[in-house]
Design a protein around this motif. Structure first.
Motif, mmCIF file in Angstrom:
data_model
loop_
_atom_site.group_PDB
_atom_site.id
_atom_site.type_symbol
_atom_site.label_atom_id
_atom_site.label_comp_id
_atom_site.label_asym_id
_atom_site.label_seq_id
_atom_site.Cartn_x
_atom_site.Cartn_y
_atom_site.Cartn_z
ATOM 1 N N GLU A 119 0.851 -1.184 0.000
ATOM 2 C CA GLU A 119 0.000 0.000 0.000
ATOM 3 C C GLU A 119 0.899 1.250 0.000
ATOM 4 O OE1 GLU A 119 -3.149 0.190 -0.274
ATOM 5 O OE2 GLU A 119 -3.679 -1.923 -0.063
ATOM 6 N N GLY A 120 1.107 1.809 -1.189
ATOM 7 C CA GLY A 120 1.865 3.046 -1.316
ATOM 8 C C GLY A 120 3.355 2.853 -1.415
ATOM 9 N N PHE A 121 3.858 1.635 -1.517
ATOM 10 C CA PHE A 121 5.302 1.454 -1.657
ATOM 11 C C PHE A 121 5.558 0.219 -2.533
ATOM 12 C CE2 PHE A 121 4.080 -0.996 1.973
ATOM 13 C CZ PHE A 121 4.822 -2.188 1.916
ATOM 14 N N TYR A 122 6.814 0.088 -2.908
ATOM 15 C CA TYR A 122 7.209 -0.981 -3.828
ATOM 16 C C TYR A 122 8.592 -1.460 -3.416
ATOM 17 C CZ TYR A 122 8.693 -3.294 -8.143
ATOM 18 O OH TYR A 122 9.182 -4.185 -9.067
ATOM 19 N N LEU A 123 8.764 -2.812 -3.279
ATOM 20 C CA LEU A 123 10.043 -3.404 -2.897
ATOM 21 C C LEU A 123 10.498 -4.334 -4.012
ATOM 22 C CD1 LEU A 123 9.335 -4.337 0.851
ATOM 23 C CD2 LEU A 123 10.599 -2.372 -0.045
ATOM 24 N N PRO A 124 11.509 -3.958 -4.774
ATOM 25 C CA PRO A 124 11.986 -4.835 -5.860
ATOM 26 C C PRO A 124 12.993 -5.848 -5.331
ATOM 27 C CG PRO A 124 13.107 -2.732 -5.967
ATOM 28 C CD PRO A 124 12.154 -2.637 -4.800
ATOM 29 N N GLN A 125 12.943 -7.028 -5.850
ATOM 30 C CA GLN A 125 13.900 -8.111 -5.614
ATOM 31 C C GLN A 125 14.379 -8.187 -4.163
ATOM 32 O OE1 GLN A 125 14.826 -10.611 -7.961
ATOM 33 N NE2 GLN A 125 12.936 -9.701 -8.736
ATOM 34 N N THR A 126 13.453 -8.581 -3.345
ATOM 35 C CA THR A 126 13.759 -8.769 -1.942
ATOM 36 C C THR A 126 13.632 -10.245 -1.572
ATOM 37 O OG1 THR A 126 13.194 -8.050 0.291
ATOM 38 C CG2 THR A 126 11.395 -8.278 -1.282
ATOM 39 N N ASP A 127 14.175 -10.608 -0.446
ATOM 40 C CA ASP A 127 14.064 -11.996 0.028
ATOM 41 C C ASP A 127 12.661 -12.255 0.552
ATOM 42 O OD1 ASP A 127 16.698 -12.406 -0.600
ATOM 43 O OD2 ASP A 127 17.400 -11.956 1.424
ATOM 44 N N ILE A 128 12.078 -13.361 0.076
ATOM 45 C CA ILE A 128 10.707 -13.721 0.489
ATOM 46 C C ILE A 128 10.693 -15.199 0.930
ATOM 47 C CG2 ILE A 128 8.313 -13.917 -0.218
ATOM 48 C CD1 ILE A 128 8.875 -11.761 -2.322
ATOM 49 N N ASP A 129 10.136 -15.447 2.062
ATOM 50 C CA ASP A 129 9.923 -16.809 2.572
ATOM 51 C C ASP A 129 8.457 -17.167 2.432
ATOM 52 O OD1 ASP A 129 12.599 -16.954 3.273
ATOM 53 O OD2 ASP A 129 12.226 -16.260 5.322
ATOM 54 N N ASN A 130 8.207 -18.304 1.799
ATOM 55 C CA ASN A 130 6.828 -18.775 1.597
ATOM 56 C C ASN A 130 6.595 -20.015 2.468
ATOM 57 O OD1 ASN A 130 4.980 -20.430 -1.002
ATOM 58 N ND2 ASN A 130 4.195 -19.069 0.556
ATOM 59 N N HIS A 131 5.537 -19.962 3.288
ATOM 60 C CA HIS A 131 5.180 -21.080 4.185
ATOM 61 C C HIS A 131 3.733 -21.483 3.892
ATOM 62 C CE1 HIS A 131 5.168 -22.803 8.559
ATOM 63 N NE2 HIS A 131 5.162 -23.735 7.624
ATOM 64 N N GLN A 132 3.529 -22.748 3.437
ATOM 65 C CA GLN A 132 2.196 -23.254 3.075
ATOM 66 C C GLN A 132 1.737 -24.293 4.097
ATOM 67 O OE1 GLN A 132 2.413 -24.749 -0.932
ATOM 68 N NE2 GLN A 132 3.280 -22.826 -1.762
ATOM 69 N N HIS A 133 0.459 -24.238 4.451
ATOM 70 C CA HIS A 133 -0.142 -25.161 5.433
ATOM 71 C C HIS A 133 -1.265 -25.928 4.737
ATOM 72 C CE1 HIS A 133 1.961 -22.932 8.673
ATOM 73 N NE2 HIS A 133 1.654 -21.843 7.947
ATOM 74 N N TRP A 134 -1.152 -27.271 4.750
ATOM 75 C CA TRP A 134 -2.121 -28.131 4.086
ATOM 76 C C TRP A 134 -2.752 -29.104 5.102
ATOM 77 C CZ3 TRP A 134 -3.123 -27.788 -1.209
ATOM 78 C CH2 TRP A 134 -2.238 -27.009 -1.953
ATOM 79 N N LEU A 135 -4.008 -29.403 4.842
ATOM 80 C CA LEU A 135 -4.727 -30.393 5.653
ATOM 81 C C LEU A 135 -5.303 -31.441 4.706
ATOM 82 C CD1 LEU A 135 -5.674 -31.177 8.517
ATOM 83 C CD2 LEU A 135 -7.813 -29.979 8.026
ATOM 84 N N GLY A 136 -4.925 -32.706 4.942
ATOM 85 C CA GLY A 136 -5.338 -33.763 4.025
ATOM 86 C C GLY A 136 -5.994 -34.945 4.731
ATOM 87 N N VAL A 137 -6.700 -35.751 3.935
ATOM 88 C CA VAL A 137 -7.358 -36.982 4.413
ATOM 89 C C VAL A 137 -6.851 -38.139 3.543
ATOM 90 C CG1 VAL A 137 -9.535 -38.189 4.774
ATOM 91 C CG2 VAL A 137 -9.383 -35.706 5.177
ATOM 92 N N PRO A 138 -5.976 -38.989 4.076
ATOM 93 C CA PRO A 138 -5.494 -40.134 3.300
ATOM 94 C C PRO A 138 -6.411 -41.342 3.466
ATOM 95 C CG PRO A 138 -4.257 -39.966 5.329
ATOM 96 C CD PRO A 138 -5.235 -38.817 5.339
ATOM 97 N N VAL A 139 -6.454 -42.164 2.441
ATOM 98 C CA VAL A 139 -7.191 -43.439 2.477
ATOM 99 C C VAL A 139 -6.282 -44.493 1.846
ATOM 100 C CG1 VAL A 139 -9.217 -44.725 1.719
ATOM 101 C CG2 VAL A 139 -9.442 -42.308 2.338
ATOM 102 N N ASN A 140 -5.977 -45.557 2.616
ATOM 103 C CA ASN A 140 -5.070 -46.607 2.147
ATOM 104 C C ASN A 140 -5.669 -47.990 2.431
ATOM 105 O OD1 ASN A 140 -2.938 -44.832 1.306
ATOM 106 N ND2 ASN A 140 -2.393 -44.566 3.462
ATOM 107 N N VAL A 141 -5.252 -48.927 1.610
ATOM 108 C CA VAL A 141 -5.600 -50.341 1.797
ATOM 109 C C VAL A 141 -4.307 -51.087 2.094
ATOM 110 C CG1 VAL A 141 -6.581 -52.427 0.752
ATOM 111 C CG2 VAL A 141 -7.573 -50.178 0.255
#
Length: 394
Positions: free
Chosen positions: A267-289
């Motif tokens: 909002e009102g500023f711009y940061l070129p080529q900076t270090d970014i850390d991405n953290h993703q959180h997933w929730l899953g349901v497995p089914v196995n035989v």
């Protein structure tokens, strides 16, 4: 048999023994008597005949079993006969002394009476056998059956008894296990994946500086610098259909991290080529035989196959800036599907607790609506799931 009884039998046998004399002989005897007026003694021949008869009777009595003495109903006078040179000696009327029993003179008899008397004596010696009577149906029914002796089983050694009891117990447990599922298992596990990309590199993407009217976000992502080690934790529930087949499901949380270079428009500023850390959180349901081809009281070796569906809970970006870092969140994504196969082994510490490890290969089906991650860059992954399994119901 005493002597008295023997004498009585001999006397009765000889009472009817006599030989008929012709009239001519009697005429000669009468003429001789008139001249000499004396009686010719015949005791020698009579005693000899009596002795021979007694020997025959004694032989029969000794060879046959003893039987009660049956005296004849009628008593006949004793008659002695003698033989000399084939001629008949005239009968002399001489009565042998009997034991206080008078004997009356007997009439002339048949010459074969001696043989008949011997047969009668033998018949007296041998007891008569009653004719067999036919059994009536009532008697047959009333005849008790022979009692069959009870067969006493052979004593079984104690060791054989113990072996038989163990075999019966194992057979009972196997039969019981085949009827119903063995248990329900609850597991707590972790999942680790490699962080390497196997030579796949993403291209540098530069779109130029965002315009003033551009939305807040990340632009111009450069190739990733690094990936953190993906991991998952969760709870599983396994239902044993048979002693070898089982179906498992549960819930699983997965964390994915990466680091890259990029532009951030705020909002009102711009940061070129900076270090970014991405953290993703997933929730899953497995089914196995699961299929267990080794299942003992200590080990369970199994193979499994199945799939999973995962939903993105949070996609967090940490933009490094001075004097403070900036958090940027994106939400919304289509489910990520995956399928895998693996081979696992479980060691049962106790009948209710075991530790297991399930390495597997898993393939992730990525789409354009899903955020960039290690799974979208290289969809075929090698996972290693390990955990504790609690067996309930055993």
């Amino acid at each position: 048999m005493n002597e008295k009884e023997f004498d009585i039998q001999v006397r009765n046998l000889l009472q009817s023994a006599e030989e008929p004399v012709s009239p001519k002989v009697w005429e000669g005897v009468t003429a001789g008597l008139d001249k000499r007026r004396r009686i010719v003694p015949v005791r020698f021949w009579g005693y000899a005949s009596a002795l021979a008869a007694a020997a025959a009777v004694a032989l029969v009595v000794l060879l046959k079993p003893a039987a009660p003495v049956v005296e004849p109903e009628h008593s006949n006078p004793s008659i002695f006969m003698s033989e000399a040179s084939g001629e008949t000696v005239p009968e002399v009327e001489e009565v042998l002394p009997m034991e206080e029993t008078p004997v009356a003179p007997s009439p002339r008899r048949n010459p074969h009476l001696l043989a008949q008397a011997s047969k009668e004596l033998l018949a007296v010696e041998e007891p008569a056998q009653e004719p067999a009577q036919e059994s009536t149906p009532e008697e047959i029914r009333e005849t008790p059956r022979e009692t069959v002796p009870e067969v006493v089983p052979e004593a079984v050694p104690e060791t054989r008894k113990d072996d038989n009891a163990l075999l019966n117990q194992l057979a009972f447990e196997e039969k019981t296990a085949a009827k119903a599922p063995q248990a329900v298992s609850l597991s707590a596990f972790g999942n680790l994946q490699t962080s390497q990309r196997s030579g796949i590199h993403s291209q540098y993407r530069r779109y130029g500086a965002p315009s003033r009217d551009a939305e807040v976000g990340i632009y111009n992502e450069s190739p990733e610098v690094s990936f953190a080690l993906p991991f998952s934790v969760g709870l599983g529930l396994q239902f044993n259909i048979t002693p070898r087949w089982a179906v498992g499901t549960g819930i699983r949380y997965t964390s994915l991290q990466r680091t890259f270079m990029g532009d951030y428009k705020g909002e009102g500023f711009y940061l070129p080529q900076t270090d970014i850390d991405n953290h993703q959180h997933w929730l899953g349901v497995p089914v196995n035989v699961y299929y267990s081809f080794v299942n003992t009281h200590r080990w369970n070796v199994h193979v499994f196959a199945g799939g999973a569906a995962e939903w993105l809970l949070d996609n967090d970006f940490l933009i490094h800036n001075s004097p403070s870092d900036i958090h940027y969140h994106l939400r919304g994504s289509s489910p990520q599907w995956s399928a895998g196969v693996g081979l696992g082994v479980e060691f049962k510490i106790t009948p209710f607790l075991g530790i297991y490890i399930d390495p597997s290969f898993r393939y992730f089906f990525a789409t354009e609506r899903q955020p960039r991650s290690l799974r979208t860059i290289q969809p075929l992954r090698f996972d290693v799931e390990a955990g504790l399994r609690f067996n309930i119901g055993k």
